[in-house]
Design a protein around this motif. Structure first.
Motif, PDB file in Angstrom:
ATOM      1  N   HIS A  11       0.509   5.253   0.628  1.00 22.96           N
ATOM      2  CA  HIS A  11      -0.250   6.114   1.448  1.00 22.96           C
ATOM      3  C   HIS A  11       0.037   7.672   1.297  1.00 22.96           C
ATOM      4  CE1 HIS A  11      -2.281   3.558   4.938  1.00 22.96           C
ATOM      5  NE2 HIS A  11      -2.281   2.836   3.642  1.00 22.96           N
ATOM      6  N   TYR A  12      -0.830   8.411   0.969  1.00 23.87           N
ATOM      7  CA  TYR A  12      -0.698  10.087   1.179  1.00 23.87           C
ATOM      8  C   TYR A  12      -0.594  10.565   2.564  1.00 23.87           C
ATOM      9  CZ  TYR A  12      -5.800   9.649   1.501  1.00 23.87           C
ATOM     10  OH  TYR A  12      -7.049   9.444   1.984  1.00 23.87           O
ATOM     11  N   GLU A  13       0.073  11.482   2.742  1.00 26.03           N
ATOM     12  CA  GLU A  13       0.452  12.229   4.109  1.00 26.03           C
ATOM     13  C   GLU A  13       0.510  13.604   3.587  1.00 26.03           C
ATOM     14  OE1 GLU A  13       2.984  10.591   6.673  1.00 26.03           O
ATOM     15  OE2 GLU A  13       2.757   8.617   6.321  1.00 26.03           O
TER      16      GLU A  13
ATOM     17  N   ARG B 254       3.481   2.178   2.914  1.00 29.15           N
ATOM     18  CA  ARG B 254       3.141   1.533   4.338  1.00 29.15           C
ATOM     19  C   ARG B 254       3.533   0.365   4.813  1.00 29.15           C
ATOM     20  NH1 ARG B 254       2.779   5.533   7.402  1.00 29.15           N
ATOM     21  NH2 ARG B 254       0.814   6.543   6.361  1.00 29.15           N
TER      22      ARG B 254
ATOM     23  N   GLU C  90       0.877  -1.115   0.193  1.00 29.61           N
ATOM     24  CA  GLU C  90       0.196   0.135   0.027  1.00 29.61           C
ATOM     25  C   GLU C  90       0.834   1.252   0.028  1.00 29.61           C
ATOM     26  OE1 GLU C  90      -3.089   0.375   3.042  1.00 29.61           O
ATOM     27  OE2 GLU C  90      -4.356  -0.959   1.699  1.00 29.61           O
TER      28      GLU C  90
ATOM     29  N   VAL D 198      -4.846   9.778   6.973  1.00 28.26           N
ATOM     30  CA  VAL D 198      -3.858   9.303   5.862  1.00 28.26           C
ATOM     31  C   VAL D 198      -4.709   7.876   5.323  1.00 28.26           C
ATOM     32  CG1 VAL D 198      -1.714  10.039   7.061  1.00 28.26           C
ATOM     33  CG2 VAL D 198      -2.252   7.898   7.554  1.00 28.26           C
ATOM     34  N   GLY D 199      -4.321   7.774   4.117  1.00 25.77           N
ATOM     35  CA  GLY D 199      -4.987   6.474   3.517  1.00 25.77           C
ATOM     36  C   GLY D 199      -4.467   6.199   2.143  1.00 25.77           C
ATOM     37  N   PRO D 200      -4.786   5.137   1.407  1.00 21.56           N
ATOM     38  CA  PRO D 200      -4.130   4.536   0.259  1.00 21.56           C
ATOM     39  C   PRO D 200      -4.443   5.291  -1.090  1.00 21.56           C
ATOM     40  CG  PRO D 200      -5.880   3.142   0.952  1.00 21.56           C
ATOM     41  CD  PRO D 200      -5.625   4.251   1.900  1.00 21.56           C
TER      42      PRO D 200
END
Length: 208
Positions: free
Chosen positions: A57-59, A92, A55, A182-184
Motif C-alpha cells: 500500500h502507498y501512504e 499491509r 498487498e 491509502v490503497g494497493p
C-alpha cells in the motif's frame, strides 16, 4: 540526494486514515523509524518493490527536513528548512499479522525502497503549507489528497515529541502522516506527486 541521518515516521496522524483501517485515534504521536537504506528519490525512473509478500500500500505524506537541533523556544521556521513529498510504503498483510502478535512493524515498513521521497523544496512556512493540498496520482488519476491542516498532531508538536524521546539533529527527516485513501499499488503503476498544481516527482513501481 544529500545524506539523511534519521528517518522518523508518524502513524495515524489523520483521523480519517486511522478510521479507514479500523484503528483507534491516538492521543499521543505514534512514532516509528525506517532504516536509511529504505530511502530512495523519485526522479522518474523505475523503483523495485516487493511483490510477493501480500498487498503493498502507498501512504502519501508531507516530509519535513530538520535544520538544527531542537531547543526550547525555537520556532517552526527555525527548525524546518525544506519539505518534500513521499510515500511510506507498507506491506499491509505483513503489518496486519505483526499487529495481531503485538510485534513491531519493521518488517512491514522498513524494507528496501519503502521510503520514497521527491527532491526537497524550501519550506514556505506553515500558513502556505496549510493553504496547499498535496496529491498522489496513480496512472494520472487522483489516488490520495491531503493537507496538513487536518493532522491530529501539528508539526511543532511532532518536533517537540520526537526530540524529547529520540533526539533531533540537522539532516533528520519526518514523514508527518498520511491522509485517508491509502490503497494497493500494482506492477507498472506510475505514481506522481503534486504540490498544489506543481509536479514534484514521479516513478514507476516494479513489483518483484
Amino acid at each position: 540526494m544529500e545524506q539523511i541521518r534519521n528517518i522518523y515516521c508518524v502513524g495515524r496522524n489523520y483521523k480519517l486514515h486511522a478510521e479507514e483501517l479500523g484503528n483507534d485515534v491516538p492521543t499521543k504521536p505514534m512514532i516509528f523509524g525506517k532504516p536509511t537504506h529504505s530511502l530512495i528519490e523519485a526522479v522518474g525512473e523505475e523503483i523495485e518493490l516487493p511483490g510477493t509478500r501480500g498487498e503493498l500500500h502507498y501512504e502519501t505524506e508531507l516530509i519535513i527536513h530538520i535544520a538544527r537541533p531542537y531547543e526550547a523556544g525555537v520556532t517552526l521556521d527555525q527548525m524546518v528548512d525544506k519539505i518534500a513529498l513521499g510515500i511510506d510504503f507498507t506491506l499491509r498483510d505483513v503489518q496486519s499479522e505483526l499487529k495481531k502478535k503485538g510485534h513491531p512493524w519493521l518488517l512491514a515498513k522498513g524494507f528496501k525502497n519503502s521510503a520514497i521521497l521527491t527532491s526537497f523544496h524550501p519550506f514556505p512556512g506553515l500558513e502556505a503549507c496549510q493553504q496547499t493540498d498535496f496529491t498522489l496520482l496513480k496512472n494520472g488519476e487522483q489516488a490520495q489528497r491531503g493537507n496538513i491542516r487536518n493532522v491530529i498532531f501539528d508539526l511543532m508538536t511532532l518536533i517537540q515529541y520526537i526530540s524529547e524521546h529520540f533526539g533531533l539533529e540537522k539532516g533528520d527527516i519526518i514523514y508527518t502522516g498520511t491522509p485517508e485513501g491509502v490503497g494497493p499499488v500494482s506492477d507498472g503503476d506510475v505514481l506522481s506527486f503534486m504540490w498544489g498544481d506543481d509536479n514534484w516527482g514521479e516513478f514507476t513501481a516494479r513489483l518483484r
